[in-house]
Write an enzyme that holds these catalytic residues in place. Structure first.
Site, PDB file in Angstrom:
ATOM      1  N   CYS A 175      10.628  -6.582  -3.355  1.00  0.00           N
ATOM      2  CA  CYS A 175      10.007  -7.243  -2.697  1.00  0.00           C
ATOM      3  C   CYS A 175       9.763  -9.162  -3.192  1.00  0.00           C
ATOM      4  O   CYS A 175      10.155  -9.150  -4.133  1.00  0.00           O
ATOM      5  CB  CYS A 175       8.369  -6.858  -3.527  1.00  0.00           C
ATOM      6  N   CYS A 230       5.239  -2.401  -1.576  1.00  0.00           N
ATOM      7  CA  CYS A 230       6.534  -3.187  -0.314  1.00  0.00           C
ATOM      8  C   CYS A 230       7.407  -2.715  -0.528  1.00  0.00           C
ATOM      9  O   CYS A 230       8.120  -2.867   0.226  1.00  0.00           O
ATOM     10  CB  CYS A 230       5.740  -4.468  -0.638  1.00  0.00           C
ATOM     11  N   LYS A 264      -4.544  -1.332   7.437  1.00  0.00           N
ATOM     12  CA  LYS A 264      -3.408  -1.526   8.490  1.00  0.00           C
ATOM     13  C   LYS A 264      -2.799  -0.208   8.680  1.00  0.00           C
ATOM     14  O   LYS A 264      -2.945   1.614   7.900  1.00  0.00           O
ATOM     15  CB  LYS A 264      -1.833  -1.911   7.369  1.00  0.00           C
ATOM     16  N   ARG A 310       4.853 -13.989   9.494  1.00  0.00           N
ATOM     17  CA  ARG A 310       5.815 -12.638   9.803  1.00  0.00           C
ATOM     18  C   ARG A 310       5.340 -12.304  11.075  1.00  0.00           C
ATOM     19  O   ARG A 310       5.269 -12.929  12.026  1.00  0.00           O
ATOM     20  CB  ARG A 310       5.000 -11.966   9.314  1.00  0.00           C
ATOM     21  N   ARG A 350       1.028  -2.166  12.664  1.00  0.00           N
ATOM     22  CA  ARG A 350       2.423  -2.584  12.919  1.00  0.00           C
ATOM     23  C   ARG A 350       3.463  -3.047  13.173  1.00  0.00           C
ATOM     24  O   ARG A 350       3.725  -1.923  14.149  1.00  0.00           O
ATOM     25  CB  ARG A 350       2.583  -2.639  10.643  1.00  0.00           C
TER      26      ARG A 350
HETATM   27 FE1  SRM Z   1       3.376  -5.453   1.758  1.00  0.00          FE
HETATM   28  C1  SRM Z   1       0.152  -6.772   0.956  1.00  0.00           C
HETATM   29  C2  SRM Z   1       4.723  -8.413   1.691  1.00  0.00           C
HETATM   30  C3  SRM Z   1       6.004  -3.477   3.587  1.00  0.00           C
HETATM   31  C4  SRM Z   1       2.118  -2.089   0.855  1.00  0.00           C
HETATM   32  N1  SRM Z   1       2.659  -7.547   1.080  1.00  0.00           N
HETATM   33  C5  SRM Z   1       1.815  -7.422   0.693  1.00  0.00           C
HETATM   34  C6  SRM Z   1       1.433  -9.381   1.499  1.00  0.00           C
HETATM   35  C7  SRM Z   1       1.295  -9.784   2.273  1.00  0.00           C
HETATM   36  C8  SRM Z   1       0.232  -9.758  -0.498  1.00  0.00           C
HETATM   37  C9  SRM Z   1      -0.728  -9.773   0.779  1.00  0.00           C
HETATM   38  O1  SRM Z   1      -1.923  -9.268   0.533  1.00  0.00           O
HETATM   39  O2  SRM Z   1      -1.307 -10.371  -0.264  1.00  0.00           O
HETATM   40  C10 SRM Z   1       2.939  -9.529   0.575  1.00  0.00           C
HETATM   41  C11 SRM Z   1       3.274 -11.101   1.010  1.00  0.00           C
HETATM   42  C12 SRM Z   1       3.993 -10.842  -0.337  1.00  0.00           C
HETATM   43  C13 SRM Z   1       5.035 -12.546  -0.083  1.00  0.00           C
HETATM   44  O3  SRM Z   1       5.174 -13.511  -0.390  1.00  0.00           O
HETATM   45  O4  SRM Z   1       5.340 -12.805   1.170  1.00  0.00           O
HETATM   46  C14 SRM Z   1       3.594  -8.259   1.562  1.00  0.00           C
HETATM   47  N2  SRM Z   1       4.873  -5.968   2.562  1.00  0.00           N
HETATM   48  C15 SRM Z   1       5.890  -7.578   2.216  1.00  0.00           C
HETATM   49  C16 SRM Z   1       7.219  -7.372   2.811  1.00  0.00           C
HETATM   50  C17 SRM Z   1       7.389  -9.045   3.512  1.00  0.00           C
HETATM   51  C18 SRM Z   1       7.475  -6.982   1.793  1.00  0.00           C
HETATM   52  C19 SRM Z   1       9.343  -7.164   1.453  1.00  0.00           C
HETATM   53  O5  SRM Z   1       9.903  -6.993   0.995  1.00  0.00           O
HETATM   54  O6  SRM Z   1       9.561  -7.281   2.570  1.00  0.00           O
HETATM   55  C20 SRM Z   1       7.487  -6.696   3.918  1.00  0.00           C
HETATM   56  C21 SRM Z   1       6.847  -6.733   5.372  1.00  0.00           C
HETATM   57  C22 SRM Z   1       6.819  -5.572   5.996  1.00  0.00           C
HETATM   58  C23 SRM Z   1       7.106  -5.910   7.041  1.00  0.00           C
HETATM   59  O7  SRM Z   1       7.541  -6.659   7.970  1.00  0.00           O
HETATM   60  O8  SRM Z   1       5.554  -6.057   7.971  1.00  0.00           O
HETATM   61  C24 SRM Z   1       5.853  -5.794   3.307  1.00  0.00           C
HETATM   62  N3  SRM Z   1       3.525  -3.622   2.154  1.00  0.00           N
HETATM   63  C25 SRM Z   1       5.488  -2.941   2.699  1.00  0.00           C
HETATM   64  C26 SRM Z   1       5.344  -1.951   2.387  1.00  0.00           C
HETATM   65  C27 SRM Z   1       6.736  -0.814   2.724  1.00  0.00           C
HETATM   66  C28 SRM Z   1       7.147  -0.221   4.129  1.00  0.00           C
HETATM   67  O9  SRM Z   1       6.092  -0.897   5.298  1.00  0.00           O
HETATM   68  O10 SRM Z   1       7.870   0.372   4.867  1.00  0.00           O
HETATM   69  C29 SRM Z   1       4.354  -1.259   2.241  1.00  0.00           C
HETATM   70  C30 SRM Z   1       4.103   0.351   1.525  1.00  0.00           C
HETATM   71  C31 SRM Z   1       3.789   1.028   2.609  1.00  0.00           C
HETATM   72  C32 SRM Z   1       2.761   1.504   2.342  1.00  0.00           C
HETATM   73  O11 SRM Z   1       1.859   0.817   3.620  1.00  0.00           O
HETATM   74  O12 SRM Z   1       1.865   2.325   2.376  1.00  0.00           O
HETATM   75  C33 SRM Z   1       3.688  -1.863   1.985  1.00  0.00           C
HETATM   76  N4  SRM Z   1       1.798  -4.543   1.077  1.00  0.00           N
HETATM   77  C34 SRM Z   1       1.023  -3.082   0.679  1.00  0.00           C
HETATM   78  C35 SRM Z   1       0.000  -2.952   0.445  1.00  0.00           C
HETATM   79  C36 SRM Z   1      -0.701  -1.928  -0.186  1.00  0.00           C
HETATM   80  C37 SRM Z   1      -1.611  -1.278   1.066  1.00  0.00           C
HETATM   81  C38 SRM Z   1      -2.464  -0.013   0.919  1.00  0.00           C
HETATM   82  O13 SRM Z   1      -2.655   0.942   1.371  1.00  0.00           O
HETATM   83  O14 SRM Z   1      -2.778   0.020   0.096  1.00  0.00           O
HETATM   84  C39 SRM Z   1      -0.467  -4.360  -0.011  1.00  0.00           C
HETATM   85  C40 SRM Z   1      -1.921  -4.777   0.036  1.00  0.00           C
HETATM   86  C41 SRM Z   1      -2.551  -4.365   0.754  1.00  0.00           C
HETATM   87  O15 SRM Z   1      -2.839  -4.447   2.018  1.00  0.00           O
HETATM   88  O16 SRM Z   1      -4.494  -5.192   0.380  1.00  0.00           O
HETATM   89  C42 SRM Z   1       0.541  -5.103   0.678  1.00  0.00           C
HETATM   90 FE1  SF4 Z   2       5.545  -7.002  -4.266  1.00  0.00          FE
HETATM   91 FE2  SF4 Z   2       3.731  -6.383  -1.970  1.00  0.00          FE
HETATM   92 FE3  SF4 Z   2       2.941  -6.185  -4.837  1.00  0.00          FE
HETATM   93 FE4  SF4 Z   2       3.286  -8.610  -3.514  1.00  0.00          FE
HETATM   94  S1  SF4 Z   2       2.179  -6.964  -2.717  1.00  0.00           S
HETATM   95  S2  SF4 Z   2       4.257  -8.263  -5.621  1.00  0.00           S
HETATM   96  S3  SF4 Z   2       5.449  -7.793  -2.361  1.00  0.00           S
HETATM   97  S4  SF4 Z   2       5.240  -5.335  -3.694  1.00  0.00           S
END
Ligand code: SRM
Ligand code: SF4
Length: 665
Positions: free
Chosen positions: A463, A512, A241, A88, A157
């Site tokens: 996502c 996400c 994060k 990323r 981030r």
């Molecule tokens: Fe996310 C984890 C993809 C934005 C909340 N996110 C993940 C992971 C890395 C899965 C993992 O932990 O194994 C995903 C990778 C999937 C893949 O195959 O690529 C993933 N997140 C994404 C992306 C690529 C989704 C997309 O459709 O674009 C976004 C990348 C953003 C970037 O460039 O940095 C992405 N993730 C978000 C957002 C939206 C935002 O930030 O505006 C959120 C919700 C906002 C928030 O953080 O509260 C988000 N992702 C999470 C979470 C839950 C975090 C939490 O507080 O509980 C996880 C799981 C974790 O962190 O344990 C997660």
């Molecule tokens: Fe979608 Fe984020 Fe859940 Fe993976 S961790 S299934 S990218 S919402």
């Protein structure tokens, strides 16, 4: 003194919160501590001839911007996983120079799965990289003006900013400038990144802004550590994060209420005066764990421009020292603010900031903006926003999105801004280049006119989920196009052909694609099963609510049809779908749906202008082919409903009884 979890040395020499001594720090805290500022075990394991990292190394690898994944389509019981890596990029405000774009495109071809993916935080992701190519890929990104450092992991981030490259609107310039500055202020200072990926060579030494260097080192209020490589983060980085955005009044393209920290630039007479500060947003949650939840950011204070870095550091330090380091599910800033209450959070931030917080300034209403199509950027040049469905840049048959984007960058060397809605903007386009770019887009079958796009697709996000995401419980990106088609067909069927709204889908509750802010959100809750969320606003300023916990994807039409019919029947003039649901509420919708479903012989529709008009229109549901519509006046319908309720009968039963009695008399 020590932080609440007796783990991180708190630079503030004041006792603020008693330590919950009984709770053990999470395993990741130990890994961070042992990592020698993010070096090990990654530095050792990257040199080993293996196809994957150990579990401990994968945790530290995240801080370097990469996730170990496996292709879940290829899982076979008893066999080793098909390991691969996601990379990323971190690009504040979504800025991607042409040279970096071409590099990413090449890496996707050579090492990846031949696709690039624009993320919901204005970054790029590459998928499918093998371990043996990981170092070459990350090195190529760094050498071509990119970075992956801190794109994942427990630190700040990618900092978001409105993607519009307006040159004549100073507030947009300030938002972008400060997104960059905050990204720099909070960037990890460890040498680990260059040591591991560039063998110690520092790629391009960009002169750091001296004001930022000074701000990073400034202390006195306990915001920094004096020893070690990380003045702001210390050896344990953040509990979790941390997500920031900078925007301008009215522009909510960054979904600011979902951020840990959001700044709104207050500009007066072209001069930046300061920022309104919001904090405590976040969306991740876990099904059936009520203690986890999506939360909107709260307005906190106003800060003059000269003190903004101290404010950012004060909020970061508060979360760093008091965020929960024992339970990673509840470690985000939103939980700290929720548990403390806003007043305690205020006073703690004041301590780190060193003086009282100033009151928040009034702001106009926010709007959703996506900046698609051709627009003037204010200096004689143009920008072009191109919609990318679910952010996936690929070639498919005669539709060659990846090819055309590459050709445009190769021919015109245009810089790019990625948008928070997974789209892409080319800018600095000379007017005479417009025709040639349009020709190229036509040639490769890519639609750049936003008015010609299906609005449901335009305003939707999904996502990645399966097959790359290890946390996905069901599909998202891969089923979204068919789901939107089905919604479109359903809207046509109930007579809402012109209607559209924001639909967002995720394969699990982590959120996400920010589904909890959408008018209609689908949140994976099991194989082919989704929670349905309704009632978010079109400008993303309100949280949606759970409507149904588990909807099998096959039940999409049966679930949504009655709600759409109710919406059509009872909406106010020009009322949006999300606003309608929010106004009428869950109970009213449930009641309507119950009546609608129990209706096997007639569909009773109340309209404002009909006079007991019996129509022979097509049946409304697929389930009841013999249905006929009967339109009645609102007032009569309301009276029928009251009587039906008092008699405990469905409205349709009452209507049938009444009509039969009338006809027989
Ligand atoms: Fe996310 C984890 C993809 C934005 C909340 N996110 C993940 C992971 C890395 C899965 C993992 O932990 O194994 C995903 C990778 C999937 C893949 O195959 O690529 C993933 N997140 C994404 C992306 C690529 C989704 C997309 O459709 O674009 C976004 C990348 C953003 C970037 O460039 O940095 C992405 N993730 C978000 C957002 C939206 C935002 O930030 O505006 C959120 C919700 C906002 C928030 O953080 O509260 C988000 N992702 C999470 C979470 C839950 C975090 C939490 O507080 O509980 C996880 C799981 C974790 O962190 O344990 C997660
Ligand atoms: Fe979608 Fe984020 Fe859940 Fe993976 S961790 S299934 S990218 S919402």
């Amino acid at each position: 003194m020590h932080c609440p979890h007796s783990l991180v040395q708190n630079p503030m020499d004041k006792s603020l919160t008693p330590a919950p001594a009984t709770r053990k720090p999470s395993k990741v805290e130990g890994l961070k501590e042992k990592s020698n500022f993010l070096r090990e075990p990654v530095a050792t394991e990257i040199l080993q001839d293996t196809n994957h990292f150990t579990e401990d190394a994968t945790q530290i690898l995240k801080f370097h911007g990469s996730y170990q994944q496996d292709n879940r389509d290829n899982r076979v019981k008893g066999q080793e996983k098909d390991y691969q890596f996601m990379i990323r990029t971190k690009s504040p405000g979504g800025f991607v120079p042409p040279q970096l774009y071409l590099t990413l495109d090449r890496l996707a071809e050579e090492y990846g799965n031949q696709t690039l993916r624009v993320t919901t935080r204005q970054g790029f992701q590459l998928h499918g990289i093998l371990k043996r190519n990981l170092k070459a890929a990350i090195a190529a990104i760094i050498k071509n003006m990119g970075s992956t450092l801190g794109a994942c992991g427990d630190l700040n981030r990618n900092v978001m900013a409105p993607p519009a490259p307006f040159k004549n609107k100073p507030e947009y310039q300030y938002a972008w400038e400060y997104a960059n500055n905050i990204a720099q202020l909070l960037s990890p200072q460890t040498g680990a990144y260059y040591e591991i990926w560039l063998d110690g060579e520092k790629a391009i030494s960009v002169e750091e802004n001296p004001a930022l260097v000074a701000a990073r080192q400034r202390n006195g209020t306990g915001t920094i550590f004096h020893s070690g490589e990380e003045p702001i983060y210390g050896s344990h980085y953040m509990p979790r994060k941390f997500k920031c955005a900078v925007t301008v009044p009215e522009d909510n393209s960054v979904d600011l209420y979902s951020q840990d920290l959001a700044l709104v630039a207050i500009v007066n007479d072209q001069k930046l005066e300061g920022f309104n500060v919001f904090a405590g947003g976040g969306l991740g949650r876990t099904h059936n764990k009520e203690e986890t939840f999506a939360r909107l950011a709260d307005p906190i204070c106003y800060v003059p421009q000269a003190e903004v870095y101290d404010m950012v550091k004060a909020i970061v330090a508060t979360q760093r020292d008091y965020g929960d380091r024992t339970d990673r599910r509840r470690a985000r800033l939103k939980y700290l603010i929720h548990d403390w209450g806003i007043d305690k959070f205020h006073s703690m931030v004041e301590e780190y900031f060193g003086k009282p917080l100033e009151p928040f300034k009034p702001l106009p209403e926010f709007k959703y903006k996506d900046f698609l199509g051709w627009q003037e950027q204010g200096d004689g040049k143009l920008f072009l926003g191109i919609s990318i469905e679910n952010g996936r840049i690929k070639d498919e048959g005669s539709w060659k999105l990846r090819t055309v984007l590459r050709e445009i960058v190769q021919q015109f060397a245009l810089p790019i801004r990625l948008t928070p809605h997974q789209n892409l903007i080319f800018y600095d386009i000379a007017p005479e280049q417009k025709q040639k770019i349009e020709q190229l887009l036509n040639q490769y079958g890519v639609q750049a006119d936003p008015e010609a796009l299906n609005p449901l697709v335009r305003y939707s996000m999904a996502c990645p989920a399966l097959p790359t995401c290890g946390l996905a419980t069901t599909e998202s990106e891969r089923v979204m196009p068919s789901v939107l088609k089905r919604i479109e067909t359903l809207l046509d069927k109930v007579g809402l052909e012109q209607e559209y709204f924001g639909v967002r889908m995720t394969g699990c509750p982590n959120g996400c694609a920010r589904p909890y802010m959408a008018e209609l959100g689908f949140v994976g809750s099991g194989p082919d099963t989704y929670q349905v969320w309704l009632g978010g606003s079109a400008n993303q300023t309100r949280l949606a609510e759970t409507y149904i916990d588990k909807m099998h994807i096959n039940e999409l039409e049966a679930t949504l049809e009655p709600i759409f019919v109710y919406f059509k029947k009872s909406r106010k003039l020009d009322e949006k779908f999300g606003d309608f649901y929010h106004r009428v509420g869950l109970e009213a919708v449930q009641q309507f749906v119950a009546e609608y479903q129990s209706d096997s012989t007639a569909y009773v529709e109340a309209t404002n202008n009909s006079n007991a008009l019996v129509t022979n229109s097509e049946p409304v549901t697929t389930a009841a082919k013999a249905r006929r519509r009967v339109s009645i006046q609102d007032g009569v319908y309301e009276r029928l409903k009251e009587v039906a309720l008092s008699q405990g009968k469905p409205v349709t039963q009452l209507v049938n009884e009444a009509l039969e009695a009338y006809l027989e008399s």
